[in-house]
Design an enzyme around this catalytic site. Structure first.
Site, short mmCIF file in Angstrom:
data_model
loop_
_atom_site.label_atom_id
_atom_site.label_comp_id
_atom_site.label_asym_id
_atom_site.label_seq_id
_atom_site.Cartn_x
_atom_site.Cartn_y
_atom_site.Cartn_z
N SER A 58 -2.73 3.93 9.12
CA SER A 58 -1.32 3.52 9.22
C SER A 58 -0.54 4.47 10.11
CB SER A 58 -0.67 3.50 7.84
OG SER A 58 -1.15 2.42 7.12
N GLN B 86 -0.94 6.12 0.32
CA GLN B 86 -0.17 5.85 1.54
C GLN B 86 0.07 7.11 2.37
OE1 GLN B 86 3.40 3.65 0.70
NE2 GLN B 86 2.29 1.72 0.59
N TYR C 204 -5.49 -8.37 2.77
CA TYR C 204 -5.89 -8.33 4.17
C TYR C 204 -6.03 -9.75 4.72
CZ TYR C 204 -6.77 -3.37 4.56
OH TYR C 204 -6.62 -2.01 4.64
N ARG D 205 -6.36 1.33 0.91
CA ARG D 205 -4.98 0.96 1.24
C ARG D 205 -4.23 0.68 -0.07
NH1 ARG D 205 -5.41 -0.55 6.72
NH2 ARG D 205 -3.45 0.41 7.25
N ASP E 165 -2.95 7.93 4.57
CA ASP E 165 -3.51 6.81 5.30
C ASP E 165 -3.43 7.03 6.82
OD1 ASP E 165 -4.17 4.37 6.34
OD2 ASP E 165 -2.92 3.20 4.97
#
Ligand code: NAD
Length: 368
Positions: free
Chosen positions: A136, A130, A231, A125, A133
């Site tokens: 996501s 991105q 996280y 992450r 990902d």
């Protein structure tokens, strides 16, 4: 180099690993794209769409996999419904959602083969990754669909309406966990006109929640809910007590609750107890997006709807698959970007094992 897109065999899986819009870019990278006949149909992509984009359609599974170098699948390879995918997969790289801890036997089967396996859910992450990902891209759509499903099940309207026959009060929605899915759930519930509150253990989410026009439910505590990696972590028992008290009071006022709270590598925390459910309004609905990992509500059953004292608790199986046209497109784009990341001068020769994205996602490296 042959890239293969099989039809998914998992029950309830409507997505497809590569969509027609990605095919021209894959061809430019040097791939010959072979798609199993009707692989995209459940996502509204026809064989004709793939052919127009430059892919070839294979109607026989043996032909499809023959000389494949890369196989792109949404779900891990399986032996299901008289189709044994392990038999077909030979000397290639597989890109898929694997979840090796959860699906141990399939993982062990794959380990015996002369293949490389890239578990796309392991994509780091980090900013650079991105666009690759998959967690996501799929969670975002799940968060959206959870609210749409709740709205269609609910026997009241979502927005405030002033009519000559009287006023319709807006629905009250609580979102627990303001990560990717939670933030999209908040945005969707706001767009539908409801009054939204949200809560997360990571204090950094307060600003994000408020910027979407929702109220942040604040717990008075000095404890940080965030790891160095950004996280969530498991909270202390004194924090949990405060959280339970606040949630109990908040839940009594809610019509719809969307729960998304997860702590990486752990069972989902139980945040809504049976007692709390029993104090909720008649006809209220909980959509538990954490149900796959045990659920955030004590009464959640994965892939089922439970009616407890007139509160409906839904544990959806695979929400991303119910918006498969968009979720497939985004998944496909994520895969395309991941392959592009290993290209040299725009051409794909092999995966670049010096790159951390390749190293971190490669969970089986047997290919000789
Ligand atoms: P997730 O699915 O692991 O968890 C969902 C949310 O639940 C998280 O926001 C978490 O803080 C929250 N949560 C955990 N325990 C809770 C509890 N007891 N009570 C209430 N909430 C609780 O999270 P995610 O959506 O995958 O995202 C996690 C983080 O990763 C976010 O900070 C996100 O911005 C970041 N992220 C970064 C990238 C990237 O840079 N490539 C991509 C996606 C996400």
């Amino acid at each position: 180099m042959k890239l293969v897109v099989p039809k998914e065999i998992t029950i309830g899986e409507n997505r497809v690993g590569v969509t027609p819009d990605s095919v021209p870019s894959l061809r430019k990278m040097g791939f010959n794209v072979f798609v199993e006949s009707d692989a995209g149909l459940a996502s509204s992509f026809t064989n004709e769409d793939y052919k127009k984009a430059g892919a070839k359609i294979s109607s026989k599974t043996n032909d499809l996999y023959k000389n494949a170098k890369v196989v792109v699948k949404i779900q891990r390879p399986q032996n299901l419904n008289k189709i044994n995918e392990f038999k077909h997969i030979k000397q290639c790289s597989i890109l898929s959602l694997v979840y090796e801890q959860k699906f141990k036997s399939e993982f062990l089967n794959l380990k015996k083969l002369n293949v490389n396996v890239f578990a796309l859910e392991k994509m780091p992450r980090i900013s650079r990754a991105q666009s690759m990902d998959v967690l996501s891209s799929q969670s975002n759509l799940s968060g959206y669909k959870a609210v749409i499903d709740a709205a269609s099940m609910f026997n009241k309207a979502f927005p405030l309406m002033m009519t000559s026959a009287g006023t319709v009060a807006p629905a009250k929605v609580l979102v627990i966990g303001a990560g990717v899915a939670g933030l999209q759930a908040i945005a969707t519930a706001k767009r539908l006109g409801s009054v939204v509150s949200a809560f997360d253990v990571r204090s950094a989410t307060k600003e994000q929640v408020e910027s979407l026009g929702a109220k942040f439910v604040n717990i008075e505590s000095n404890e940080s809910g965030e790891t160095a990696g950004g996280y969530a972590k498991e909270m202390s028992s004194s924090y949990k007590k405060k959280q339970a008290k606040l949630l109990e009071d908040t839940l009594k006022k809610m019509d719809i609750v969307i729960t998304t709270a997860l702590v990486p590598g752990k069972k989902a925390p139980i945040l809504i107890t049976k007692k709390m459910v029993e104090q909720m309004k008649v006809g209220s609905i909980i959509i538990d997006l954490a149900s796959e990992f045990g659920g955030n509500c004590e009464l959640t059953k994965h892939n089922a709807e439970v009616l407890h004292k007139s509160v409906k608790i839904v544990g959806p199986l695979n929400l991303a698959s119910t918006v498969s046209q968009d979720s497939s497109r985004l998944f496909s784009k994520n895969v395309l970007n991941f392959l592009m990341n290993s290209c040299e001068s725009g051409k794909f020769k092999d995966f670049n094992f010096n790159d951390e994205l390749v190293k971190d996602t490669c969970i089986i490296n047997n290919l000789k």
